[in-house]
Design a protein around this motif. Structure first.
Motif, PDB file in Angstrom:
ATOM      1  N   ASN A   2       2.250   4.452  11.055  1.00 39.72           N
ATOM      2  CA  ASN A   2       3.426   3.594  10.930  1.00 39.72           C
ATOM      3  C   ASN A   2       3.538   3.047   9.505  1.00 39.72           C
ATOM      4  O   ASN A   2       2.678   3.277   8.658  1.00 39.72           O
ATOM      5  CB  ASN A   2       3.370   2.448  11.952  1.00 39.72           C
ATOM      6  N   ARG A   3       4.602   2.299   9.262  1.00 40.52           N
ATOM      7  CA  ARG A   3       4.861   1.820   7.905  1.00 40.52           C
ATOM      8  C   ARG A   3       3.784   0.854   7.426  1.00 40.52           C
ATOM      9  O   ARG A   3       3.419   0.853   6.250  1.00 40.52           O
ATOM     10  CB  ARG A   3       6.235   1.133   7.867  1.00 40.52           C
ATOM     11  N   ASN A   4       3.286   0.018   8.339  1.00 40.00           N
ATOM     12  CA  ASN A   4       2.267  -0.949   7.951  1.00 40.00           C
ATOM     13  C   ASN A   4       0.982  -0.240   7.516  1.00 40.00           C
ATOM     14  O   ASN A   4       0.382  -0.575   6.489  1.00 40.00           O
ATOM     15  CB  ASN A   4       1.983  -1.886   9.125  1.00 40.00           C
ATOM     16  N   ALA A   5       0.556   0.761   8.301  1.00 39.01           N
ATOM     17  CA  ALA A   5      -0.646   1.509   7.951  1.00 39.01           C
ATOM     18  C   ALA A   5      -0.447   2.272   6.645  1.00 39.01           C
ATOM     19  O   ALA A   5      -1.365   2.362   5.817  1.00 39.01           O
ATOM     20  CB  ALA A   5      -1.006   2.475   9.086  1.00 39.01           C
ATOM     21  N   PHE A   6       0.751   2.826   6.454  1.00 39.20           N
ATOM     22  CA  PHE A   6       1.039   3.559   5.223  1.00 39.20           C
ATOM     23  C   PHE A   6       0.973   2.631   4.012  1.00 39.20           C
ATOM     24  O   PHE A   6       0.400   2.981   2.972  1.00 39.20           O
ATOM     25  CB  PHE A   6       2.424   4.203   5.319  1.00 39.20           C
ATOM     26  N   ALA A   7       1.538   1.421   4.144  1.00 41.13           N
ATOM     27  CA  ALA A   7       1.516   0.460   3.038  1.00 41.13           C
ATOM     28  C   ALA A   7       0.085   0.029   2.722  1.00 41.13           C
ATOM     29  O   ALA A   7      -0.289  -0.121   1.543  1.00 41.13           O
ATOM     30  CB  ALA A   7       2.374  -0.748   3.384  1.00 41.13           C
ATOM     31  N   ARG A   8      -0.714  -0.168   3.762  1.00 39.99           N
ATOM     32  CA  ARG A   8      -2.110  -0.551   3.541  1.00 39.99           C
ATOM     33  C   ARG A   8      -2.885   0.567   2.827  1.00 39.99           C
ATOM     34  O   ARG A   8      -3.701   0.302   1.933  1.00 39.99           O
ATOM     35  CB  ARG A   8      -2.786  -0.870   4.877  1.00 39.99           C
ATOM     36  N   LEU A   9      -2.630   1.811   3.233  1.00 40.31           N
ATOM     37  CA  LEU A   9      -3.304   2.935   2.595  1.00 40.31           C
ATOM     38  C   LEU A   9      -2.918   3.030   1.124  1.00 40.31           C
ATOM     39  O   LEU A   9      -3.779   3.232   0.258  1.00 40.31           O
ATOM     40  CB  LEU A   9      -2.960   4.231   3.329  1.00 40.31           C
ATOM     41  N   CYS A  10      -1.647   2.882   0.830  1.00 37.17           N
ATOM     42  CA  CYS A  10      -1.200   2.924  -0.574  1.00 37.17           C
ATOM     43  C   CYS A  10      -1.829   1.790  -1.386  1.00 37.17           C
ATOM     44  O   CYS A  10      -2.209   1.980  -2.547  1.00 37.17           O
ATOM     45  CB  CYS A  10       0.324   2.834  -0.641  1.00 37.17           C
ATOM     46  N   TYR A  11      -1.950   0.630  -0.762  1.00 33.89           N
ATOM     47  CA  TYR A  11      -2.555  -0.520  -1.451  1.00 33.89           C
ATOM     48  C   TYR A  11      -4.020  -0.231  -1.782  1.00 33.89           C
ATOM     49  O   TYR A  11      -4.490  -0.492  -2.895  1.00 33.89           O
ATOM     50  CB  TYR A  11      -2.441  -1.761  -0.571  1.00 33.89           C
ATOM     51  N   LEU A  12      -4.763   0.317  -0.809  1.00 34.38           N
ATOM     52  CA  LEU A  12      -6.173   0.627  -1.041  1.00 34.38           C
ATOM     53  C   LEU A  12      -6.332   1.712  -2.107  1.00 34.38           C
ATOM     54  O   LEU A  12      -7.210   1.617  -2.968  1.00 34.38           O
ATOM     55  CB  LEU A  12      -6.830   1.077   0.262  1.00 34.38           C
ATOM     56  N   LEU A  13      -5.483   2.737  -2.039  1.00 36.99           N
ATOM     57  CA  LEU A  13      -5.579   3.812  -3.017  1.00 36.99           C
ATOM     58  C   LEU A  13      -5.265   3.321  -4.425  1.00 36.99           C
ATOM     59  O   LEU A  13      -5.823   3.823  -5.402  1.00 36.99           O
ATOM     60  CB  LEU A  13      -4.635   4.955  -2.632  1.00 36.99           C
ATOM     61  N   THR A  14      -4.392   2.347  -4.520  1.00 36.96           N
ATOM     62  CA  THR A  14      -4.016   1.811  -5.830  1.00 36.96           C
ATOM     63  C   THR A  14      -5.084   0.883  -6.391  1.00 36.96           C
ATOM     64  O   THR A  14      -5.503   1.005  -7.547  1.00 36.96           O
ATOM     65  CB  THR A  14      -2.678   1.059  -5.740  1.00 36.96           C
ATOM     66  N   ASN A  15      -5.547  -0.061  -5.564  1.00 31.79           N
ATOM     67  CA  ASN A  15      -6.440  -1.112  -6.048  1.00 31.79           C
ATOM     68  C   ASN A  15      -7.919  -0.758  -5.973  1.00 31.79           C
ATOM     69  O   ASN A  15      -8.732  -1.348  -6.683  1.00 31.79           O
ATOM     70  CB  ASN A  15      -6.189  -2.400  -5.248  1.00 31.79           C
ATOM     71  N   VAL A  16      -8.275   0.181  -5.116  1.00 31.38           N
ATOM     72  CA  VAL A  16      -9.678   0.584  -4.999  1.00 31.38           C
ATOM     73  C   VAL A  16      -9.882   2.005  -5.498  1.00 31.38           C
ATOM     74  O   VAL A  16     -10.832   2.289  -6.227  1.00 31.38           O
ATOM     75  CB  VAL A  16     -10.162   0.467  -3.533  1.00 31.38           C
ATOM     76  N   GLY A  17      -8.978   2.895  -5.112  1.00 27.42           N
ATOM     77  CA  GLY A  17      -9.121   4.297  -5.492  1.00 27.42           C
ATOM     78  C   GLY A  17      -8.634   4.626  -6.878  1.00 27.42           C
ATOM     79  O   GLY A  17      -8.901   5.714  -7.389  1.00 27.42           O
ATOM     80  N   GLY A  18      -7.881   3.723  -7.498  1.00 25.71           N
ATOM     81  CA  GLY A  18      -7.427   3.945  -8.866  1.00 25.71           C
ATOM     82  C   GLY A  18      -6.241   4.880  -8.994  1.00 25.71           C
ATOM     83  O   GLY A  18      -5.969   5.400 -10.083  1.00 25.71           O
ATOM     84  N   LEU A  19      -5.505   5.105  -7.906  1.00 26.32           N
ATOM     85  CA  LEU A  19      -4.332   5.981  -7.969  1.00 26.32           C
ATOM     86  C   LEU A  19      -3.192   5.257  -8.671  1.00 26.32           C
ATOM     87  O   LEU A  19      -2.920   4.081  -8.386  1.00 26.32           O
ATOM     88  CB  LEU A  19      -3.907   6.381  -6.552  1.00 26.32           C
ATOM     89  N   VAL A  20      -2.501   5.955  -9.581  1.00 22.06           N
ATOM     90  CA  VAL A  20      -1.417   5.336 -10.356  1.00 22.06           C
ATOM     91  C   VAL A  20      -0.172   6.212 -10.294  1.00 22.06           C
ATOM     92  O   VAL A  20      -0.229   7.404  -9.958  1.00 22.06           O
ATOM     93  CB  VAL A  20      -1.829   5.126 -11.835  1.00 22.06           C
TER      94      VAL A  20
END
Length: 239
Positions: A2-20
């Motif tokens: 769902n959208r909430n899980a997708f937003a959380r995944l993007c947040y983790l990938l950005t702030n922890v995984g370093g995705l830009v």
């Protein structure tokens, strides 16, 4: 997802995984393309058609997202807890003190023609032999992928034990164990996910099936060797 899980995944990938963000592809589009390939087995050409991107762009951003996902291993992989006396799960309550369950699987891959012989499995498919370890809630604790499909399971396990990572098996816990079932004239050898069975008949026959080296750190096993006694025992049981 769902959208909430997708937003959380993007947040983790950005702030922890370093995705830009790249010049032409934002993080959200990158994660969407990555999820489409991973979850729905879509080909790069099909994803490129859907998002109007070249194959090179799809491949580049897929690997960027994959690298960021791997950086989340300390969040996505759980720490095991042993099965205790209070467990009521019918599938696990018989395996007291069990920490984890491990098994291998083949994952199909595309490789150059000259390398296909090394990646050809016993089922005649082109794949890599991957090792996964889960707890009793089916949450991944450890994962190893990359060995060629022709590699035996024992070789993959030995590779995992010799790597400098989180694959640790405490001394006293066995990888291959023995269970007898009350079926007339039948003894079945299972490989369940269990530790320390009292009076295990295998322990007297093959002390070197799990053979800890002398230079192990603390109380962990980091190597094992097969034995002719173990092969003989399996043949006799099969007969």
């Amino acid at each position: 997802m769902n959208r909430n899980a997708f937003a959380r995944l993007c947040y983790l990938l950005t702030n922890v995984g370093g995705l830009v963000d790249s010049i032409y592809v934002r993080i959200e589009e990158n994660v969407t393309m990555f999820s489409s390939i991973l979850a729905h087995h879509k080909k790069t050409r099909l994803v490129g058609h859907d998002y109007i991107r070249s194959g090179h762009t799809i491949s580049t951003h897929f690997h960027q997202a994959l690298f960021s996902i791997l950086m989340l291993h300390h969040i996505l992989l759980v720490k095991p807890s042993p099965v205790d006396d209070a467990c009521t799960n019918e599938s696990w309550k018989w395996f007291k003190e069990c920490l984890r369950a491990l098994d291998g699987t083949y994952i199909s891959v595309h490789v150059p023609t000259m390398d296909k012989a090394r990646y050809r499995t016993r089922k005649c498919t082109i794949a890599v032999n991957s090792l996964g370890v889960c707890d009793r809630d089916m949450k991944f604790i450890y994962a190893l992928t990359g060995p060629e499909g022709s590699a035996a399971d024992a070789r993959v396990l030995k590779d995992a034990l010799t790597r400098d990572d989180i694959m640790k098996i405490p001394r006293g816990f066995v990888v291959i164990t023995y269970v007898t079932m009350d079926i007339p004239n039948v003894e079945r050898c299972l490989t369940p996910y269990r530790s320390e069975i009292p009076d295990d008949p295998i322990e007297d026959l093959n002390d070197d099936v799990v053979s800890p080296s002398n230079d192990t750190q603390d109380d962990f096993i980091n190597s094992f060797e097969s034995s002719s006694e173990w092969d003989t025992w399996k043949e006799n049981l099969a007969n």
